[in-house]
Design a protein around this motif. Structure first.
Motif, PDB file in Angstrom:
ATOM      1  N   ALA A   3      79.825  87.607  66.761  1.00 40.67           N
ATOM      2  CA  ALA A   3      78.575  88.078  66.155  1.00 40.67           C
ATOM      3  C   ALA A   3      77.465  88.140  67.199  1.00 40.67           C
ATOM      4  O   ALA A   3      76.673  89.088  67.241  1.00 40.67           O
ATOM      5  CB  ALA A   3      78.162  87.165  65.014  1.00 40.67           C
ATOM      6  N   TYR A   4      77.396  87.123  68.083  1.00 41.94           N
ATOM      7  CA  TYR A   4      76.367  87.119  69.132  1.00 41.94           C
ATOM      8  C   TYR A   4      76.618  88.232  70.144  1.00 41.94           C
ATOM      9  O   TYR A   4      75.670  88.828  70.665  1.00 41.94           O
ATOM     10  CB  TYR A   4      76.328  85.765  69.829  1.00 41.94           C
ATOM     11  CG  TYR A   4      75.706  84.676  68.999  1.00 41.94           C
ATOM     12  CD1 TYR A   4      74.332  84.659  68.760  1.00 41.94           C
ATOM     13  CD2 TYR A   4      76.474  83.658  68.451  1.00 41.94           C
ATOM     14  CE1 TYR A   4      73.741  83.669  67.993  1.00 41.94           C
ATOM     15  CE2 TYR A   4      75.896  82.661  67.681  1.00 41.94           C
ATOM     16  CZ  TYR A   4      74.529  82.671  67.455  1.00 41.94           C
ATOM     17  OH  TYR A   4      73.958  81.687  66.686  1.00 41.94           O
ATOM     18  N   GLN A   5      77.896  88.497  70.433  1.00 43.86           N
ATOM     19  CA  GLN A   5      78.206  89.588  71.357  1.00 43.86           C
ATOM     20  C   GLN A   5      77.776  90.925  70.779  1.00 43.86           C
ATOM     21  O   GLN A   5      77.217  91.775  71.488  1.00 43.86           O
ATOM     22  CB  GLN A   5      79.712  89.587  71.664  1.00 43.86           C
ATOM     23  CG  GLN A   5      80.149  88.415  72.526  1.00 43.86           C
ATOM     24  CD  GLN A   5      81.655  88.408  72.768  1.00 43.86           C
ATOM     25  OE1 GLN A   5      82.403  89.099  72.077  1.00 43.86           O
ATOM     26  NE2 GLN A   5      82.096  87.623  73.746  1.00 43.86           N
ATOM     27  N   ASN A   6      78.030  91.124  69.484  1.00 43.15           N
ATOM     28  CA  ASN A   6      77.611  92.371  68.836  1.00 43.15           C
ATOM     29  C   ASN A   6      76.085  92.510  68.850  1.00 43.15           C
ATOM     30  O   ASN A   6      75.555  93.589  69.099  1.00 43.15           O
ATOM     31  CB  ASN A   6      78.124  92.419  67.398  1.00 43.15           C
ATOM     32  CG  ASN A   6      79.624  92.611  67.332  1.00 43.15           C
ATOM     33  OD1 ASN A   6      80.238  93.111  68.281  1.00 43.15           O
ATOM     34  ND2 ASN A   6      80.234  92.189  66.236  1.00 43.15           N
ATOM     35  N   ILE A  54      71.727 104.663  67.117  1.00 40.21           N
ATOM     36  CA  ILE A  54      71.290 103.466  66.388  1.00 40.21           C
ATOM     37  C   ILE A  54      71.848 103.586  64.980  1.00 40.21           C
ATOM     38  O   ILE A  54      71.347 104.349  64.159  1.00 40.21           O
ATOM     39  CB  ILE A  54      69.756 103.357  66.346  1.00 40.21           C
ATOM     40  CG1 ILE A  54      69.162 103.374  67.756  1.00 40.21           C
ATOM     41  CG2 ILE A  54      69.326 102.087  65.625  1.00 40.21           C
ATOM     42  CD1 ILE A  54      67.651 103.357  67.780  1.00 40.21           C
ATOM     43  N   SER A  55      72.896 102.854  64.687  1.00 42.85           N
ATOM     44  CA  SER A  55      73.573 102.963  63.403  1.00 42.85           C
ATOM     45  C   SER A  55      72.788 102.232  62.322  1.00 42.85           C
ATOM     46  O   SER A  55      71.837 101.492  62.594  1.00 42.85           O
ATOM     47  CB  SER A  55      74.978 102.384  63.507  1.00 42.85           C
ATOM     48  OG  SER A  55      74.907 100.996  63.801  1.00 42.85           O
ATOM     49  N   LYS A  60      69.829  97.054  60.641  1.00 41.97           N
ATOM     50  CA  LYS A  60      69.797  95.806  59.879  1.00 41.97           C
ATOM     51  C   LYS A  60      69.863  94.590  60.807  1.00 41.97           C
ATOM     52  O   LYS A  60      69.150  93.604  60.600  1.00 41.97           O
ATOM     53  CB  LYS A  60      70.954  95.771  58.882  1.00 41.97           C
ATOM     54  CG  LYS A  60      70.862  96.829  57.786  1.00 41.97           C
ATOM     55  CD  LYS A  60      72.059  96.768  56.860  1.00 41.97           C
ATOM     56  CE  LYS A  60      71.962  97.832  55.762  1.00 41.97           C
ATOM     57  NZ  LYS A  60      73.150  97.819  54.875  1.00 41.97           N
ATOM     58  N   ARG A  61      70.698  94.667  61.841  1.00 39.60           N
ATOM     59  CA  ARG A  61      70.840  93.547  62.769  1.00 39.60           C
ATOM     60  C   ARG A  61      69.591  93.367  63.634  1.00 39.60           C
ATOM     61  O   ARG A  61      69.358  92.280  64.158  1.00 39.60           O
ATOM     62  CB  ARG A  61      72.065  93.767  63.659  1.00 39.60           C
ATOM     63  CG  ARG A  61      73.379  93.789  62.910  1.00 39.60           C
ATOM     64  CD  ARG A  61      73.714  92.429  62.316  1.00 39.60           C
ATOM     65  NE  ARG A  61      73.908  91.430  63.338  1.00 39.60           N
ATOM     66  CZ  ARG A  61      75.062  91.212  63.951  1.00 39.60           C
ATOM     67  NH1 ARG A  61      76.135  91.929  63.627  1.00 39.60           N
ATOM     68  NH2 ARG A  61      75.176  90.265  64.861  1.00 39.60           N
ATOM     69  N   PHE A  64      64.926  91.490  63.257  1.00 35.31           N
ATOM     70  CA  PHE A  64      64.007  90.555  63.914  1.00 35.31           C
ATOM     71  C   PHE A  64      62.984  91.296  64.772  1.00 35.31           C
ATOM     72  O   PHE A  64      61.867  90.813  64.972  1.00 35.31           O
ATOM     73  CB  PHE A  64      64.794  89.555  64.762  1.00 35.31           C
ATOM     74  CG  PHE A  64      65.367  90.124  66.031  1.00 35.31           C
ATOM     75  CD1 PHE A  64      64.664  90.066  67.222  1.00 35.31           C
ATOM     76  CD2 PHE A  64      66.621  90.733  66.029  1.00 35.31           C
ATOM     77  CE1 PHE A  64      65.192  90.584  68.388  1.00 35.31           C
ATOM     78  CE2 PHE A  64      67.154  91.257  67.191  1.00 35.31           C
ATOM     79  CZ  PHE A  64      66.435  91.181  68.369  1.00 35.31           C
ATOM     80  N   VAL A  65      63.341  92.490  65.280  1.00 41.28           N
ATOM     81  CA  VAL A  65      62.379  93.295  66.040  1.00 41.28           C
ATOM     82  C   VAL A  65      61.248  93.733  65.121  1.00 41.28           C
ATOM     83  O   VAL A  65      60.070  93.696  65.499  1.00 41.28           O
ATOM     84  CB  VAL A  65      63.078  94.520  66.676  1.00 41.28           C
ATOM     85  CG1 VAL A  65      62.057  95.417  67.369  1.00 41.28           C
ATOM     86  CG2 VAL A  65      64.147  94.073  67.659  1.00 41.28           C
ATOM     87  N   ASP A  66      61.591  94.143  63.909  1.00 40.35           N
ATOM     88  CA  ASP A  66      60.570  94.518  62.931  1.00 40.35           C
ATOM     89  C   ASP A  66      59.642  93.349  62.627  1.00 40.35           C
ATOM     90  O   ASP A  66      58.414  93.494  62.597  1.00 40.35           O
ATOM     91  CB  ASP A  66      61.226  94.995  61.632  1.00 40.35           C
ATOM     92  CG  ASP A  66      61.625  96.461  61.700  1.00 40.35           C
ATOM     93  OD1 ASP A  66      61.057  97.188  62.537  1.00 40.35           O
ATOM     94  OD2 ASP A  66      62.501  96.863  60.926  1.00 40.35           O
TER      95      ASP A  66
END
Length: 665
Positions: A3-6, A54-55, A60-61, A64-66
């Motif tokens: 998950a962290y790699q993705n 940008i899928s 969704k992932r 945190f940027v938002d």
């Protein structure tokens, strides 16, 4: 670990797209379009509906940027409400702001509710859900864009009571819209969860608002602690951003906890918390300047990331169906702004000439409005993304058309004081120096030694006592009115140098800027407190007390470059040349085939310095800084300016030792 790699792959890929978005935004500005429109466009073409760089999963992932960006936007909104700057026009600001908020919110909400059957994402929803969506939309339609207003005011150098009122209203409305949105979010949450509107709801709403105020105070104290600490500047920036992100994380956790464990849900608006914290810091501490500096530094990066991701989040299939509704809501918003601003202005006793056009100043939207739309999109996943698409499309239209309306209002009310268009320059460089003390006359001799035509103006007879010169004109000038400056030839001068009192200097520079468009204004600054006034005019300021220290410092650290800059190297000099030859337009520096003993150091374009490389393209009107031998510089001067025929009689580009000795004496 996977998950962290993705997540790392998502962040790395998005970073590359954001870098491209920056370039696309700058390209949009060349066509007089807003910078954020370029960022949004870059996100759209990179999003899932076009190239899918940008899928949907990535948007969704990258939530945190938002959240980090929204916290930053709330900090900016709170920092703009500096109470000391709003006192002079407080009555007008208060009444116009209230008028616009009420009329725009009411008309916007009623229109969205009435159009529910015509929008795909509201069709079939129960009445309670439609009301919730309508009041959220109404709140977002109230939002304004302080950054756009400030940019236009600075561009036109607008000053006056109308401009003061507009800036005050613009700032206050962004604060009011966050408060209004916070209340409406709680009401919408109650409508969507089936909570009854009774005493319990009123108490809950009061608790939520109290918690927001308390949380804002805590955030303000944390920001104060960060800014007051003796840590690295970059660490301070990181601490401020993490504080904002933590606000979203903490109150999201509280909301989920109360939803799972209690019969009601506590929803405290993180945007309101961050805004209150910033407001408290700005008005109650001594760290306003440092905080504003950090916001200014970090802003461009945050906006690139936020608006690019916003563009990628747009559901284009929904947008294709609702564009007529977009235009209708834009028109309804304009109607609400007109009614509110006109009514508020009349009640405040503002002149009717202001009230008739004041609506034109409140159209633009940007950061806060987009932030609220994105928050709804993330909070209500069932219909939020489609709702956000509608709101963002409205904001983009308003952001494109709004600046032109605002400029028109300022020009109509004669509060715009833009720079005049410069007339065609003379074939020989010319300068006018105001002041006739020893420094002024020494400067005149130096310029004359470089083949400039120089005039020196003096006011007092004593200034010119025992001074005689055959190299330049020294003339009396009783005053500094527009007519006197025009008669003295300021409109034809390539440079104006003022060496009088700061007030006289400013008067001369302001008239030269507004009426003659003088390219080069140089000021001997007496009081550092006046620096910002001259900077707004684009003037170069020199303060003798600090200039000599700076010069000595550079002589110690870089003696060769300073001696070259000052013309102390034999047969070499540094000059600025304006690109006026159309044959050079679009040509790269590497293709100029410069003489071997000449080098282009930089290009000044539209007030910005560009450090050149071989692929830098030249444009008509660029000012090019060139270092080289005197012969090569003279040849380049002819080449850069098509109006200078090679057969013309020129003064040799050399130093006259007699003049240098005269200046030194």
């Amino acid at each position: 670990m996977a998950a962290y790699q993705n997540l790392f792959m998502f962040v790395a890929g998005f970073t590359l797209i954001a870098l491209a978005s920056k370039q696309i935004g700058q390209l949009f500005t060349r066509f007089k379009l807003p910078l954020i429109s370029g960022f949004l466009f870059a996100g759209i073409i990179a999003g899932p509906f076009i190239f899918d760089f940008i899928s949907v999963e990535a948007t969704k992932r990258l939530r945190f940027v938002d959240e980090l960006s929204l916290a930053f936007i709330a900090f900016v909104a709170g920092s703009e409400l500096y109470l000391k700057e709003l006192r002079s026009r407080f009555k007008s600001i208060k009444l116009v702001s209230i008028g616009i908020v009420i009329s725009t919110f009411m008309l916007g909400s009623l229109t969205v509710f009435a159009l529910a059957d015509f929008m795909p994402f509201t069709r079939g929803l129960p009445v309670a859900s439609r009301i919730a969506i309508a009041i959220l939309a109404g709140a977002i339609l109230v939002a304004r864009s302080p950054s756009s207003a400030v940019a236009i005011i600075k561009e036109l150098r607008a000053k006056g009571p109308f401009t003061q009122t507009v800036m005050g209203v613009t700032v206050v409305m962004d604060v009011l819209v966050i408060i209004l949105f916070s209340v409406n979010s709680s009401i919408a949450d109650a409508l969507l969860t089936g909570l009854q509107f009774n005493l319990t709801f009123i108490i809950l709403l009061f608790v939520e608002l109290t918690a927001a105020v308390a949380g804002g105070y805590v955030v303000g104290k944390i920001l104060q602690r960060i800014l007051s600490s003796r840590i690295n500047h970059t660490v301070k920036i990181g601490g401020i951003l993490l504080t904002g992100y933590a606000v979203f994380a903490v109150f999201a956790g509280i909301r989920h906890f109360t939803h799972d464990r209690l019969p009601f849900e506590v929803f405290v608006e993180p945007l309101l918390v961050c805004m209150i914290g910033s407001f408290w810091l700005i008005n109650r501490t001594d760290f306003r300047d440092e905080f504003l500096k950090i916001l200014h530094e970090v802003g461009p990066l945050i906006y690139i990331a936020f608006f690019t991701l916003t563009g990628a989040s747009l559901t284009l299939d929904i947008l294709a169906d609702i564009w007529p509704i977009t235009l209708l809501l834009v028109a309804v918003r304009l109607g609400g702004i007109f009614i509110g601003s006109f009514t508020g202005g009349v009640l405040a006793g503002d002149p009717m000439t202001y009230n008739k056009v004041s609506w034109m100043a409140y159209i633009t939207q940007a950061g806060v409005g987009l932030g609220l739309a994105k928050e709804v999109g993330g909070t209500f996943p069932a219909w939020g993304p489609a709702f956000a698409t509608l709101m963002i499309s409205i904001i983009v239209v308003n952001q494109v058309v709004g600046p032109a309306f605002f400029k028109g209002a300022l020009v109509w009310l004669k509060e715009a004081r833009p720079r005049a268009k410069k007339s065609e320059p003379d074939q020989i460089h010319s300068a006018i120096i105001f002041g006739a003390d020893s420094q002024s006359l020494a400067l005149a001799r130096q310029l004359r030694a470089h083949n400039w035509e120089v005039k020196v103006a003096y006011r007092q007879t004593g200034e010119i006592k025992n001074v005689a010169s055959s190299y330049f004109d020294v003339q009396p000038m009783p005053g500094f009115s527009l007519n006197e400056l025009q008669a003295f030839g300021v409109g034809e001068a390539g440079a104006v140098v003022t060496m009088l009192s700061d007030e006289d200097n400013y008067r001369i520079c302001e008239l030269a800027y507004e009426h003659f468009g003088t390219d080069n204004l140089v000021v001997r600054l007496n009081d550092l407190a006046n620096y910002d006034r001259f900077r707004e005019l684009g003037a170069f300021t020199v303060r003798p007390s600090t200039a000599i220290i700076s010069l000595l410092d550079h002589f110690v650290r870089a003696p060769s470059s300073v001696s070259l800059l000052l013309g102390m190297e034999e047969n070499h000099d540094i000059i600025d040349l304006e690109v006026r030859n159309p044959n050079l337009a679009g040509m790269a520096v590497r293709d100029l085939h410069l003489p071997s003993d000449a080098l282009i150091l930089s290009v000044r374009r539209a007030g910005h310095i560009i450090i050149t490389h071989g692929y830098t393209d030249l444009q008509i009107g660029d000012w090019v800084t060139v270092v080289g031998s005197l012969d090569s510089l003279e040849a380049l001067e002819l080449r850069f300016d098509e109006h200078l025929p090679s057969s013309r009689t020129t003064y040799p580009l050399r130093r006259d030792l007699a003049l240098e000795k005269d200046a030194a004496g």
